[in-house]
Enzyme design. Structure first.
Site, PDB file in Angstrom:
ATOM      1  N   ASP A 397       0.855  -1.184   0.000  1.00 16.48           N
ATOM      2  CA  ASP A 397       0.000   0.000   0.000  1.00 16.48           C
ATOM      3  C   ASP A 397       0.895   1.239   0.000  1.00 16.48           C
ATOM      4  OD1 ASP A 397      -2.297   1.528   0.235  1.00 16.48           O
ATOM      5  OD2 ASP A 397      -2.308   1.422   2.426  1.00 16.48           O
ATOM      6  N   GLU A 400       2.436   4.765  -4.228  1.00 15.29           N
ATOM      7  CA  GLU A 400       2.390   5.659  -5.410  1.00 15.29           C
ATOM      8  C   GLU A 400       3.740   6.333  -5.673  1.00 15.29           C
ATOM      9  OE1 GLU A 400       0.070   5.518  -2.926  1.00 15.29           O
ATOM     10  OE2 GLU A 400      -1.200   4.260  -4.178  1.00 15.29           O
ATOM     11  N   ASP A 472      -9.132   3.761  -1.635  1.00 10.71           N
ATOM     12  CA  ASP A 472     -10.049   4.236  -0.594  1.00 10.71           C
ATOM     13  C   ASP A 472     -11.353   4.784  -1.162  1.00 10.71           C
ATOM     14  OD1 ASP A 472      -7.992   3.496   1.015  1.00 10.71           O
ATOM     15  OD2 ASP A 472      -7.273   5.537   1.395  1.00 10.71           O
TER      16      ASP A 472
HETATM   17  C1  GLC Z   1      -4.641   3.312   3.032  1.00  8.67           C
HETATM   18  C2  GLC Z   1      -5.207   2.093   2.342  1.00  8.67           C
HETATM   19  C3  GLC Z   1      -6.245   1.442   3.217  1.00  8.67           C
HETATM   20  C4  GLC Z   1      -5.599   1.068   4.549  1.00  8.67           C
HETATM   21  C5  GLC Z   1      -5.006   2.303   5.197  1.00  8.67           C
HETATM   22  C6  GLC Z   1      -4.234   1.973   6.464  1.00  8.67           C
HETATM   23  O1  GLC Z   1      -5.603   4.284   3.191  1.00  8.67           O
HETATM   24  O2  GLC Z   1      -5.739   2.428   1.080  1.00  8.67           O
HETATM   25  O3  GLC Z   1      -6.790   0.321   2.588  1.00  8.67           O
HETATM   26  O4  GLC Z   1      -6.541   0.486   5.391  1.00  8.67           O
HETATM   27  O5  GLC Z   1      -4.118   2.945   4.305  1.00  8.67           O
HETATM   28  O6  GLC Z   1      -3.190   1.117   6.201  1.00  8.67           O
END
Ligand code: GLC
Length: 812
Positions: A397, A400, A472
């Site tokens: 995650d 980017e 998100d």
């Molecule tokens: C980002 C991710 C989400 C995750 C959060 C905390 O917002 O897109 O899915 O729960 O980070 O890690």
């Protein structure tokens, strides 16, 4: 009014007129007044075109490309005005004065042509290719882009962006795949602009003259694809940029996520709830709270004192665990990952050599440079911290990459495989290379087992390493439908294993919304429910009994359909056909499918038509494309090329099955990794047309399928109800020793024959009051759904051995 142009660099700078032409190996090199051009026939139906201003050199390297050019037979014809390159599948015509490109299919029909006045040109470093808009031209693709299926009239930017709770029309979001397909006059072609800088695509936006693709820097480097249909273009594009390998079977089950489950007993409790409530589930997630101070490759000592034991308990119960891994490494002396990375100089830095730091969850952090092989290996080795505990799934995650402020300085530097690149050139591939590193690291550490990697950011080619989710999203009906379009659009650009947060990440789903979303999600390639920290509980049992029952029904239905779904994944791994198929693939030139009312409909695998509907609507409009369509629940047959208004309720998602198709089902299980289904494979045959579909099985967990350890056969049928099961290939023994062959037809059946080589025998026709799912109305006397009970009455079936020989079933 005439504009006086002083200083040409402020204005459009063209390629100019042709000067010379020669051939070096399989490259054709053209020199024009202001630019050098290379034309490379890449396959029979693909041409690569590279254009660089004089003085700029062609750079060699691309992360996206998985294949070298093929040996292509090309006939070249030069006249005073033009040069034509003809291959078996396409023709490229270069007009000399000025230099312009036109592209034709094998039949000589025009697919795409440069705008006569602008072609390829520069504004400073920014390079653009302008293509004339063809009559009625539509555009599909570009992957994870919001908006309509037909992108005509819109423009989009590719710049991987962390966008919390993005609106449904936001652009850009997390992932960039600069590939689109143009459609007009019953023809189709593809364009892949392989430039990793920030790129802009306009499909006749704010003008009625051209579409264009533009990069703020770098080379004009693009591929043109010809093909007889959209399917063959996707096949060529995924040949070029790679396809996924078979994912672990457990990852096709239901996945339950939460920001965050902790401590240990909460995780164990969630697992127990699934089993107690008889809701199938294969995966639970650990979000950022499992780490110590959000430091990647650590475990929080109080929350998870014995992760190994927790994992063992979960596995015992048929669960796998996916853990989040963020790229930002906390800048903290004494923290092993930081110290080690710093000592080895593996972090992204400023031009003066100082380490770049940005703020993410752990506070000030350094960022591994995934565009360097040594860094990818290093990251992969550190994954031991989670694989040692038994973890087989990795959720990457914030890649980017994200840093608070969301504006990394453009001058920071990346290795870019030795070529070097600033943030401007490297950003869009950062997440992709993190996915590669995580997949390769996982593969090595799991010693022969398939790792599962889920990523948020990526670039063309990322499908080789990871599944993708749409970040998100928000708990809202329009987001639910937007997610379907994002997933279908990614399918058009090579990313087959994709999904969205069921129920919505930000905000709170109503019970009705969750019920609808989970039933649609059951028909998404990647199927996961997730929600934001501090939001209400969002597990399937958190919205009351009715929603719990609906969730169970649809999750079970997905598990029942697993042999079909696994075969659809195999098709993707083999030729790139997505699992969730936009109707633009099979019904490309039917204008209706692009209509706002119908653009969310898609095929799940080759046979099932899914019609997503908002949760608050008592009625829905559905469109049946060409052919005939069985109602999934009632078997009622609908004529194609017709629009209908249907009643809907939350228990019944409008689902249809193509007449002339097949579904493979197994008995319901609650865990794909722990339970073995009953040894009878159900083959549901929907009469009424030709089809060909490959049935595929393997062990679901290793790469032994690369050594012939698979069980596959092609099943075909024709209008006369003769269904041929081809000879099985591969050395794997099927889980199933019997076939129960269900007949879905509105014709009267008097006889079913099994024919094998020389012998033929009549089969006993049975009938069964057979149900797909248990409607809520069965056990709630106060609940009166408007729809008919969901069942298939008196469905005829025959049974026989699941033999490996070729045989036919003949229905008359
Ligand atoms: C980002 C991710 C989400 C995750 C959060 C905390 O917002 O897109 O899915 O729960 O980070 O890690």
């Amino acid at each position: 009014m005439k504009i006086v142009k002083k200083g040409s660099s402020n204005f459009n700078q063209p390629v100019g007129n042709f000067q010379s032409f020669n051939q070096v190996a399989n490259h054709f090199i053209i020199e024009a007044e202001n630019a050098n051009i290379q034309i490379i026939p890449y396959s029979d139906s693909i041409f690569r075109i590279r254009i660089a201003l004089k003085g700029q050199s062609f750079t060699g390297f691309s992360y996206a490309i998985a294949e070298e050019p093929m040996q292509v037979e090309v006939s070249v014809t030069e006249t005073t005005d033009s040069i034509t390159f003809q291959t078996k599948g396409a023709q490229l015509l270069v007009s000399k004065n000025p230099f312009r490109i036109s592209f034709f299919n094998a039949q000589g029909t025009l697919l795409s042509e440069d705008d006569q006045a602008f072609g390829t040109s520069w504004l400073g470093n920014e390079v653009t290719t302008y293509k004339k808009l063809q009559e009625g031209e539509r555009f599909i693709g570009l992957g994870e882009k919001t908006g309509d299926l037909d992108r005509r009239g819109q423009s989009y930017v590719n710049w991987n962006t962390d966008y919390f709770a993005y609106p449904v029309d936001a652009d850009p979001i997390y992932l960039s795949t600069p590939f689109y397909i143009g459609l007009h006059n019953e023809t189709q072609y593809g364009v892949f602009f392989d430039n990793t800088h920030k790129t802009t695509f306009s499909f006749g936006c704010s003008n009625n003259r051209f579409s264009y693709f533009q990069a703020e820097d770098g080379e004009m480097n693009y591929y043109l694809f010809a093909g007889n249909n959209v399917k063959s273009i996707i096949e060529s594009f995924t040949w070029l940029t790679g396809r996924m390998s078979m994912p672990p079977l457990w990852s096709l089950g239901f996945q339950q996520c939460r920001y965050s489950y902790y401590p240990t007993f909460e995780v164990i409790n969630a697992a127990k709830m699934f089993r107690d409530k008889d809701i199938p589930c294969d995966v639970l997630y650990l979000d950022i709270h499992y780490m110590d101070a959000y430091k990647v490759f650590t475990w929080h000592p109080e929350r998870f004192p014995d992760p190994k034991k927790m994992m063992a308990d979960l596995k015992e119960d048929g669960f796998n665990m996916v853990v989040i891994l963020d790229p930002g490494i906390k800048k903290e002396v004494g923290y092993h990952a930081y110290d080690d990375g710093k000592a080895k100089d593996l972090f992204v830095s400023y031009p003066d050599g100082e380490e770049y730091n940005g703020q993410v969850w752990p506070g000030w952090s350094a960022f591994p440079d995934f565009t360097h092989e040594e860094v990818r290996k290093w990251w992969g080795d550190h994954m031991k911290a989670v694989t040692d505990v038994g973890v087989e799934g990795f959720w990457i995650d914030m890649n980017e990459p994200a840093a608070w402020g969301q504006h990394l300085p453009d001058l920071i530097e990346f290795a870019y495989e030795g070529e070097g690149g600033t943030h401007k050139k490297s950003r869009n591939v950062y997440g992709y290379q993190m996915a590669r590193s995580t997949f390769e690291g996982g593969k090595k550490l799991l010693k022969g087992k398939r790792p599962f990697v889920l990523t948020r950011a990526g670039y063309c080619g990322v499908q080789r390493y990871a599944a993708v989710w749409t970040g998100d999203n928000i708990s809202a009906d329009d987001h639910m439908l937007a997610g379907v379009r994002l997933v279908n659009s990614m399918g058009l650009t090579g990313i087959s294993n994709a999904g969205y947060d069921v129920g919505g990440f930000a905000g709170e789903a109503t019970p009705d919304l969750f019920a609808r979303w989970i039933s649609i999600g059951a028909f998404s390639p990647f199927f996961r429910s997730h929600s934001m920290v501090n939001s209400r509980d969002s597990e399937p049992w958190s919205f009351g009994e009715e929603v719990e029952d609906i969730s169970r029904n649809y999750i079970k239905l997905r598990y029942r359909l697993m042999p079909y779904l696994y075969s659809a994944f195999y098709e993707s791994a083999k030729n790139g056909m997505p699992v969730a198929r936009s109707l633009a693939i099979d019904y490309t030139h039917d204008a209706k499918i692009y209509h706002g009312d119908y653009q969310n409909q898609y095929l799940f695998g080759p046979s099932i038509l899914v019609c997503p509907v908002e949760s608050y609507k008592p009625f829905a409009k559905v469109y049946f494309p060409k052919g005939k369509w069985f109602n999934f629940f009632t078997d009622q047959l609908n004529e194609g090329e017709s629009e209908h208004i249907i009643e809907v309720n939350k228990e019944v998602l409008p689902l249809y099955v193509k007449a002339g198709s097949v579904l493979f089902c197994q008995s319901a299980v609650n865990s794909l990794q722990k339970e073995t289904p009953k040894p009878t494979l159900e083959v549901h045959y929907y009469a009424g047309g030709d089809f060909s579909f490959e049935y595929y099985e393997d062990d679901g967990q290793t790469y032994e399928y690369e050594n012939q350890k698979f069980f596959k056969r092609i099943i075909t049928s024709n209008q006369n109800n003769e269904i041929d099961f081809g000879k099985v290939s591969g050395d794997f023994t099927s889980k199933f020793n019997k076939i129960r062959f269900y007949l879905h037809t509105n014709e009267k059946i008097s006889n079913v024959k099994l024919k094998q080589d020389e012998f033929s025998k009549d089969l006993t026709l049975n009938h069964e009051n057979y149900r797909w799912i248990n409607p809520v109305s069965d056990f709630d006397p106060y609940h009166k759904p408007p729809a008919k009970p969901i069942e298939l009455n008196n469905l005829p079936y025959v049974e026989f051995d699941h033999s490996t020989f070729a045989f036919s079933v003949i229905v008359s």
